[in-house]
Design a protein around this motif. Structure first.
Motif, PDB file in Angstrom:
ATOM      1  N   UNK A 144       0.418  -1.376   0.051  1.00  0.00           N
ATOM      2  CA  UNK A 144       0.356  -0.484   0.088  1.00  0.00           C
ATOM      3  C   UNK A 144       0.630   1.205  -0.337  1.00  0.00           C
ATOM      4  N   UNK A 145       1.967   1.507   0.794  1.00  0.00           N
ATOM      5  CA  UNK A 145       2.242   1.812   0.515  1.00  0.00           C
ATOM      6  C   UNK A 145       3.779   2.642  -0.578  1.00  0.00           C
ATOM      7  N   UNK A 146       4.145   1.066  -1.740  1.00  0.00           N
ATOM      8  CA  UNK A 146       4.311   1.748  -2.432  1.00  0.00           C
ATOM      9  C   UNK A 146       3.424   2.580  -2.903  1.00  0.00           C
ATOM     10  N   UNK A 147       1.982   2.307  -3.558  1.00  0.00           N
ATOM     11  CA  UNK A 147       0.981   1.915  -4.210  1.00  0.00           C
ATOM     12  C   UNK A 147       1.238   3.791  -4.167  1.00  0.00           C
ATOM     13  N   UNK A 154       8.647   2.191 -10.111  1.00  0.00           N
ATOM     14  CA  UNK A 154       9.135   1.659 -10.029  1.00  0.00           C
ATOM     15  C   UNK A 154       9.974   0.031  -9.747  1.00  0.00           C
ATOM     16  N   UNK A 155      11.156  -0.704  -9.376  1.00  0.00           N
ATOM     17  CA  UNK A 155      10.948  -2.047  -9.564  1.00  0.00           C
ATOM     18  C   UNK A 155      11.395  -2.845  -8.146  1.00  0.00           C
ATOM     19  N   UNK A 156      10.816  -3.543  -7.969  1.00  0.00           N
ATOM     20  CA  UNK A 156      10.501  -3.932  -6.316  1.00  0.00           C
ATOM     21  C   UNK A 156      11.435  -6.122  -6.302  1.00  0.00           C
ATOM     22  N   UNK A 175      -2.448  -1.956  -6.092  1.00  0.00           N
ATOM     23  CA  UNK A 175      -2.824  -1.544  -7.812  1.00  0.00           C
ATOM     24  C   UNK A 175      -2.218  -0.879  -9.052  1.00  0.00           C
ATOM     25  N   UNK A 176      -1.859   0.005  -8.480  1.00  0.00           N
ATOM     26  CA  UNK A 176      -1.407   0.866  -9.830  1.00  0.00           C
ATOM     27  C   UNK A 176      -0.005   0.587 -10.233  1.00  0.00           C
ATOM     28  N   UNK A 177       0.567  -0.044  -9.507  1.00  0.00           N
ATOM     29  CA  UNK A 177       2.541  -0.225 -10.031  1.00  0.00           C
ATOM     30  C   UNK A 177       1.462  -1.779 -11.009  1.00  0.00           C
ATOM     31  N   UNK A 178       2.685  -1.916 -12.438  1.00  0.00           N
ATOM     32  CA  UNK A 178       2.607  -2.910 -12.602  1.00  0.00           C
ATOM     33  C   UNK A 178       2.666  -4.459 -12.489  1.00  0.00           C
ATOM     34  N   UNK A 179       2.027  -5.512 -12.302  1.00  0.00           N
ATOM     35  CA  UNK A 179       2.464  -7.247 -11.709  1.00  0.00           C
ATOM     36  C   UNK A 179       4.007  -7.160 -12.425  1.00  0.00           C
TER      37      UNK A 179
END
Length: 363
Positions: A144-147, A154-156, A175-179
């Motif tokens: 959620x913090x990433x989102x 960002x690459x996680x 959900x706003x960051x591509x899988x």
């Protein structure tokens, strides 16, 4: 000296000064903007082995300035202060700033890369479902913090175990960051497998390529060398032909890689740190700069659309190639019955983990 000579003299000095200013401006424009890199669990032993390599340019490039963001829980902040002092004392020219914090709104802000090392370790008497429940809470919060705070590019990389399922929870919570921007670490297993093959063949590890880790970063993972190549005395050959011991490759080799983490703990009384940090560096460097032509490496990635019959809503380790910071699963590899059974077994474990974790996530 007449007035013409004087004018000529100052004109020459003006040109030189202008050239110096232009060169300085060009140099400043060529200097890359710092990237923000987060490491969680930053006071822990893996991070201690990792941070120096990142800060001195081994991962993101020798000309890439870095802002390191170090996140940990409040009780670890005094330890983190010591880590910050050591990074400062290394006097690394690429390290522009170090930000220690226990606050997600600080830790996850404007990130280019996030390396999520921190997780709840399994404690004595703890059942696997208890471990999953604790980590679902952690990685739901971090996702959620990433989102909310990180760049959408960002690459996680998730390192904290159970890495595959933690990565899936983080992705679902952002959900706003591509899988495709999420991956988990199976490069340590990949490196272990490469090293075992190299030692067996009496060659250096860089003479081995294209081993594969399929599935979960757990004891069900499947280290596969059916597509691996070994360079022996300048001649490249299939790993099975180089080793000439099918029983070892289908037996002790697999179990050695699967159980290596436990063997390190038994010997060191601590979990793998130096080798885990090296694998994290390898993984992130390949994301940033790509894989070598004709070679693939192993990463836990989203299984959607895979050609190997693996259930899609999983983070599963596949052979991948990377170009322009984008991974692609290597398709079309032949899978024999032995491999199929191993791949399906580790997938079944991941499905069970996922379903348990999603139950917790929905609560």
């Amino acid at each position: 000296m007449d007035s013409g000579d004087k004018a000529s003299k100052y004109k020459g000095q003006g040109s030189s000064l202008l050239l110096v200013l232009v060169n300085a401006l060009c140099f400043s424009l060529l200097q890359a903007e710092p990237i923000r890199v987060l490491v969680t669990g930053a006071a822990g032993q893996i991070a201690y082995s990792l941070l120096y390599s990142i800060a001195k340019g081994d991962v993101f490039g020798k000309d890439q300035p870095i802002i390191l963001v170090l996140l940990d829980i409040p009780p670890m902040l005094p330890v983190l202060d010591g880590v910050v002092m050591e990074l400062q004392d290394c006097a690394l020219p690429l390290l522009r700033e170090v930000i220690p914090t226990d606050k997600v709104e600080v830790g996850f802000k404007d990130l280019d890369a996030a390396i999520l090392v921190g997780s709840m370790p399994r404690k004595e008497g703890m059942e696997r479902k208890d471990l999953l429940k604790a980590n679902v809470a952690i990685f739901k919060t971090q996702g959620a913090a990433l989102d909310k705070y990180a760049k959408k590019t960002v690459k996680v990389l998730v390192v904290g175990n159970p890495a595959n399922t933690n990565c899936l929870i983080a992705s679902k919570s952002a959900p706003s960051i591509p899988k495709e921007n999420f991956s988990c670490l199976t490069r340590l297993d990949h490196n272990r497998a490469s090293s075992q093959v190299a030692m067996r063949c009496g060659v250096s590890s860089d003479k081995v390529k294209n081993v594969i880790i399929w599935g979960n970063h757990s004891s069900t993972q499947y280290p596969d060398v059916h597509h691996a190549k070994v360079n022996v005395h300048g001649s490249e050959m299939a790993a099975y032909d180089a080793i000439k011991d099918d029983a070892w490759l289908r037996g002790d080799f697999i179990s050695t890689v699967q159980l290596r983490g436990a063997a390190v703990i038994k010997a060191r009384k601590l979990s793998s740190a130096m080798s885990a940090a090296k694998a994290i560096c390898d993984h992130m460097r390949d994301i940033w700069f790509g894989t070598k032509e004709g070679e693939f490496i192993s990463m836990g990635v989203y299984a959607g659309g895979n050609s190997y019959g693996i259930p899609e809503d999983l983070i599963y380790s596949f052979p991948v190639q990377i170009k322009n910071k984008t991974w692609k699963v290597v398709d079309g590899l032949s899978i024999n019955d032995f491999s199929r059974a191993k791949m399906d077994a580790t997938a079944a474990e991941l499905v069970e983990e996922r379903d348990t974790a999603l139950d917790f996530l929905s609560q």
